[in-house]
Design an enzyme around this catalytic site. Sequence first.
Site, PDB file in Angstrom:
ATOM      1  N   ARG A  85      -4.579   1.483  -2.790  1.00  0.00           N
ATOM      2  CA  ARG A  85      -3.140   1.203  -2.807  1.00  0.00           C
ATOM      3  C   ARG A  85      -2.878  -0.296  -2.859  1.00  0.00           C
ATOM      4  O   ARG A  85      -1.954  -0.752  -3.517  1.00  0.00           O
ATOM      5  CB  ARG A  85      -2.468   1.840  -1.589  1.00  0.00           C
ATOM      6  CG  ARG A  85      -0.950   1.775  -1.674  1.00  0.00           C
ATOM      7  CD  ARG A  85      -0.283   2.632  -0.628  1.00  0.00           C
ATOM      8  NE  ARG A  85      -0.539   2.127   0.714  1.00  0.00           N
ATOM      9  CZ  ARG A  85      -0.193   2.775   1.828  1.00  0.00           C
ATOM     10  NH1 ARG A  85       0.432   3.943   1.753  1.00  0.00           N
ATOM     11  NH2 ARG A  85      -0.447   2.270   3.014  1.00  0.00           N
ATOM     12  N   LYS A 119       3.376  -1.659  -1.737  1.00  0.00           N
ATOM     13  CA  LYS A 119       3.551  -2.139  -0.363  1.00  0.00           C
ATOM     14  C   LYS A 119       3.584  -3.663  -0.347  1.00  0.00           C
ATOM     15  O   LYS A 119       2.553  -4.312  -0.175  1.00  0.00           O
ATOM     16  CB  LYS A 119       2.394  -1.607   0.493  1.00  0.00           C
ATOM     17  CG  LYS A 119       2.766  -1.445   1.966  1.00  0.00           C
ATOM     18  CD  LYS A 119       1.716  -0.650   2.700  1.00  0.00           C
ATOM     19  CE  LYS A 119       2.052  -0.508   4.168  1.00  0.00           C
ATOM     20  NZ  LYS A 119       3.141   0.459   4.425  1.00  0.00           N
ATOM     21  N   GLU A 159      13.330   7.636   1.144  1.00  0.00           N
ATOM     22  CA  GLU A 159      12.461   7.553   2.331  1.00  0.00           C
ATOM     23  C   GLU A 159      13.097   6.670   3.378  1.00  0.00           C
ATOM     24  O   GLU A 159      14.170   6.116   3.176  1.00  0.00           O
ATOM     25  CB  GLU A 159      11.071   7.024   1.940  1.00  0.00           C
ATOM     26  CG  GLU A 159      11.057   5.596   1.452  1.00  0.00           C
ATOM     27  CD  GLU A 159       9.648   5.024   1.353  1.00  0.00           C
ATOM     28  OE1 GLU A 159       8.802   5.338   2.212  1.00  0.00           O
ATOM     29  OE2 GLU A 159       9.403   4.252   0.415  1.00  0.00           O
TER      30      GLU A 159
HETATM   31  C1  LIG Z   1       3.434   1.773   4.565  1.00  0.00           C
HETATM   32  C2  LIG Z   1       4.663   2.500   4.175  1.00  0.00           C
HETATM   33  C3  LIG Z   1       4.805   3.882   4.401  1.00  0.00           C
HETATM   34  C4  LIG Z   1       3.773   4.709   5.137  1.00  0.00           C
HETATM   35  O1  LIG Z   1       2.563   4.768   4.472  1.00  0.00           O
HETATM   36  P1  LIG Z   1       1.241   5.226   5.254  1.00  0.00           P
HETATM   37  O2  LIG Z   1       0.169   5.034   4.265  1.00  0.00           O
HETATM   38  O3  LIG Z   1       1.429   6.632   5.627  1.00  0.00           O
HETATM   39  O4  LIG Z   1       1.137   4.345   6.444  1.00  0.00           O
HETATM   40  C5  LIG Z   1       5.952   4.498   3.948  1.00  0.00           C
HETATM   41  N1  LIG Z   1       6.938   3.812   3.329  1.00  0.00           N
HETATM   42  C6  LIG Z   1       6.851   2.487   3.114  1.00  0.00           C
HETATM   43  C7  LIG Z   1       7.953   1.794   2.433  1.00  0.00           C
HETATM   44  C8  LIG Z   1       5.713   1.789   3.532  1.00  0.00           C
HETATM   45  O5  LIG Z   1       5.640   0.476   3.324  1.00  0.00           O
END
Ligand SMILES: *Cc1c(COP(=O)(O)O)cnc(C)c1O
Length: 339
Positions: A80, A183, A219
């Site tokens: 990722r 991210k 989300e």
């Molecule tokens: C990191 C993140 C998540 C959660 O991802 P995980 O891999 O489950 O920790 C969800 N939404 C956003 C915007 C994120 O930055």
Amino acid sequence: MDKINWSELSFGYMPTDYNVRCYFRNGKWGELEVSTSENITMHMAATCLHYGQEAFEGLKAFKGVDGKIRIFRLDENAKRMQSSCEMIMMEKFPVDMFEEAILKVVKMNKRFVPPYESGASLYIRPLLIGTGAKVGVSPADEYLFVVFVTPVGPYFKGGFQTANMVIMREFDRCAPQGTGTVKIGGNYAASLKSGEIAHQKGYSSVLYLDSKEKKYIDECGAANFFMIKGNTYATPRSNSVLPSITNKSLCQLAEDMGMTVERRKITVEELPEFEEVGACGTAAVITPIERIDDADTGKSYVFAKDGVPGKVCRKLYDALRAIQYGEAPDHYGWTTIVE
Ligand SMILES: *Cc1c(COP(=O)(O)O)cnc(C)c1O
């Protein structure tokens, strides 16, 4: 070192002994370096400071019931971070070096991995930044990868509990064809203000809708969203949701429990049809949602009572945690044991 009171840990920064770094210079990544410094020295024209060339990850290491340390889905986080780098034109950090760096930093800071009984864990924060100096807008030619760790307390101090969330249409965290799927710090900067407003109003987080039509559920600020109806686990399909590794894992576990998993567009109007809803991410695994208030329409959607999570949320939460703490067999090879 003073003894750490494991039961008092919060989700905050505590210094540890070492961090691991790697520099991209002259067209290639160098060797992993171990540092005891908490600071980074860089050029004032570094692209991370001006043009947002910054990506990060978040994962955890757990001391298991058998005393072994397990890192959850290391390879997924490595991949990722690469896709984040690709999106904002940064040099990708090789997956094998990512894994090596994380194993190294956890091993070197072993004494900070909380004991099994505490329910706490070691949070691992890798980041990658453009450090090359640029004034004109363009990608840097030098990069720095850093990974540090810090022990964090159990997310639910008083046991597994629900939270309330709010829908506010005046804010977006990302654009429809933008950077929502990666991210990066920029998305977080864009969500700070709405997040603060939500906190002041007593909500744990904002539930974002798709920014184009404001019709579909996207989300939460830093966690994915899922809902349960009968034997179905549903989660939004969207081109602006970050692919949560926790969500991906929960989808698999739900399937293994015989549930149907749906990844599709989900409208706000559908909310009343669901029996349980929750947010999911590395920090909490699952945050069951008691109530969602729509700040614009005044509607409230209620999914739980008196802070008590629903049965399916509980079952999924327990199943995932059992794998992380080595209590249940790891059928899919999700955990990496730190030797
Ligand atoms: C990191 C993140 C998540 C959660 O991802 P995980 O891999 O489950 O920790 C969800 N939404 C956003 C915007 C994120 O930055």
